[in-house]
Design a protein around this motif. Structure first.
Motif, short mmCIF file in Angstrom:
data_model
loop_
_atom_site.label_atom_id
_atom_site.label_comp_id
_atom_site.label_asym_id
_atom_site.label_seq_id
_atom_site.Cartn_x
_atom_site.Cartn_y
_atom_site.Cartn_z
N MET A 50 0.74 48.54 40.87
CA MET A 50 -0.68 48.23 41.17
C MET A 50 -0.88 46.72 41.19
N ILE A 51 -1.39 46.25 42.33
CA ILE A 51 -1.75 44.84 42.46
C ILE A 51 -3.18 44.80 42.98
N GLN A 52 -4.00 44.02 42.32
CA GLN A 52 -5.41 44.02 42.74
C GLN A 52 -6.10 42.70 42.37
N LEU A 53 -6.93 42.22 43.29
CA LEU A 53 -7.89 41.16 43.00
C LEU A 53 -9.26 41.83 43.02
N THR A 54 -10.07 41.54 42.03
CA THR A 54 -11.34 42.27 41.96
C THR A 54 -12.47 41.40 41.41
N HIS A 55 -13.68 41.67 41.88
CA HIS A 55 -14.86 41.02 41.30
C HIS A 55 -15.47 41.88 40.18
N ASP A 56 -14.90 43.05 39.98
CA ASP A 56 -15.44 43.97 38.96
C ASP A 56 -14.73 43.78 37.63
N VAL A 57 -15.36 44.25 36.56
CA VAL A 57 -14.73 44.24 35.24
C VAL A 57 -13.40 44.98 35.31
N ILE A 58 -12.36 44.40 34.67
CA ILE A 58 -11.03 45.01 34.72
C ILE A 58 -10.95 46.17 33.73
N ASP A 59 -10.64 47.35 34.27
CA ASP A 59 -10.47 48.54 33.44
C ASP A 59 -9.02 48.56 32.96
N TYR A 60 -8.80 47.91 31.79
CA TYR A 60 -7.41 47.72 31.37
C TYR A 60 -6.76 49.00 30.88
N GLN A 61 -7.58 49.99 30.54
CA GLN A 61 -6.97 51.28 30.18
C GLN A 61 -6.32 51.92 31.41
N SER A 62 -7.00 51.84 32.56
CA SER A 62 -6.40 52.44 33.75
C SER A 62 -5.22 51.61 34.26
N VAL A 63 -5.29 50.28 34.04
CA VAL A 63 -4.14 49.44 34.39
C VAL A 63 -2.93 49.87 33.55
N THR A 64 -3.17 50.08 32.25
CA THR A 64 -2.09 50.49 31.36
C THR A 64 -1.54 51.87 31.76
N GLU A 65 -2.46 52.81 32.01
CA GLU A 65 -2.02 54.16 32.39
C GLU A 65 -1.17 54.13 33.67
N SER A 66 -1.48 53.18 34.56
CA SER A 66 -0.78 53.14 35.85
C SER A 66 0.70 52.81 35.69
N VAL A 67 1.11 52.25 34.55
CA VAL A 67 2.52 51.90 34.37
C VAL A 67 3.24 52.84 33.40
N ARG A 68 2.48 53.72 32.72
CA ARG A 68 3.13 54.60 31.73
C ARG A 68 4.02 55.62 32.43
N SER A 69 5.12 55.96 31.74
CA SER A 69 6.10 56.87 32.32
C SER A 69 6.92 57.49 31.20
N ASP A 70 7.37 58.72 31.42
CA ASP A 70 8.24 59.36 30.43
C ASP A 70 9.58 58.63 30.31
N GLN A 71 9.91 57.83 31.31
CA GLN A 71 11.18 57.10 31.29
C GLN A 71 11.05 55.77 30.55
N ALA A 72 9.84 55.39 30.22
CA ALA A 72 9.60 54.08 29.61
C ALA A 72 9.21 54.26 28.14
N GLY A 73 10.07 53.76 27.25
CA GLY A 73 9.74 53.82 25.83
C GLY A 73 8.83 52.69 25.41
N ALA A 74 8.64 51.71 26.29
CA ALA A 74 7.86 50.53 25.92
C ALA A 74 6.86 50.20 27.03
N VAL A 75 5.62 49.95 26.59
CA VAL A 75 4.59 49.47 27.51
C VAL A 75 3.96 48.24 26.88
N VAL A 76 3.96 47.12 27.60
CA VAL A 76 3.30 45.91 27.13
C VAL A 76 2.13 45.59 28.05
#
Lengths: 151, 81
Positions: free
Chosen positions: A1-27
């Motif tokens: 996900m790459i985005q430029l936005t004038h809206d408030v950043i929904d960082y929960q959805s940004v975080t969810e967009s990278v979560r994966s069963d293959q990834a033990g770590a999310v920063v």
């Protein structure tokens, strides 16, 4: 996900967009508007971008990071326009199998973003003056009315 | 030849507009553009040695040859994040 936005950043959805069963770590990194810079008080920051180039460069940064670390997913969202104190200007989220790679890749993406992505911030100081931030360029007198001329 | 240059941040503020026209030699390079730009828009001279140039969506070095058909942008160092 790459985005430029004038809206408030929904960082929960940004975080969810990278979560994966293959990834033990999310920063997740959140850049936020800070009140004090070298003793001066900020009331707001105004962000401007060259959108087409910024999106291209952000995509390149993710590809560059993927060539160095085993990244499952990465996301970068940058806010534009006027941001008040405490608001989030940028969110970077990275997922990898193990934690060290997620921290390293996330930090690398941030540092490169600050060097190459055509986005600029303008300080809106508490004294009413404004000042574009351009690293390596001394403040230009127009926006610094109280500055004494150099002899 | 006349080229149109899109400006950002302090460069846009100093020029007072988003796009400017700059006259450069035919087959001029980025280095020619930087020189001509501050000659023709002296209010930007304070930024002169700091200006970065992009052609399309890529940074262009001083040797890059320019054409009037190029999408050219010029701006001072970036400060996102």
């Amino acid at each position: 996900m790459i985005q430029l936005t004038h809206d408030v950043i929904d960082y929960q959805s940004v975080t969810e967009s990278v979560r994966s069963d293959q990834a033990g770590a999310v920063v997740l990194f959140l850049g936020t508007v800070r009140e004090m810079t070298a003793g001066r008080q900020t009331v707001a920051l105004e962000y401007q971008a060259f959108p087409q180039m910024a999106e291209t460069k952000l995509a390149e940064l993710i590809e560059e990071a993927k060539s160095r670390w085993p990244i499952q997913n990465a996301a970068i969202v940058h806010r534009l326009g006027r941001l008040e104190l405490g608001e989030i200007s940028v969110a970077v989220a990275v997922s990898t199998p193990h934690r060290r790679d997620a921290f390293a890749a996330g930090q690398h993406i941030l540092e490169r973003l600050k060097e190459v992505v055509p986005i600029w911030k303008q300080e809106n100081w508490a004294d009413g003056t404004t000042e574009w931030v351009h690293p390596g360029v001394n403040a230009i007198s127009q926006s610094q009315p109280d500055q004494a001329p150099v002899q | 030849m006349k080229i149109t240059v899109r400006l950002f941040a302090k460069a846009r503020e100093l020029a007072g507009r988003e796009r400017i026209e700059v006259e450069i030699p035919v087959s001029g390079r980025v280095a020619d553009l930087k020189r001509s730009l501050v000659e023709q828009w002296p209010q930007m001279s304070a930024l002169a040695k700091h200006l970065l140039v992009a052609v399309g969506t890529n940074y262009a070095d001083d040797q890059t040859v320019l054409s009037p058909a190029d999408e050219i942008a010029c701006f001072p160092p970036v400060s996102g994040g």
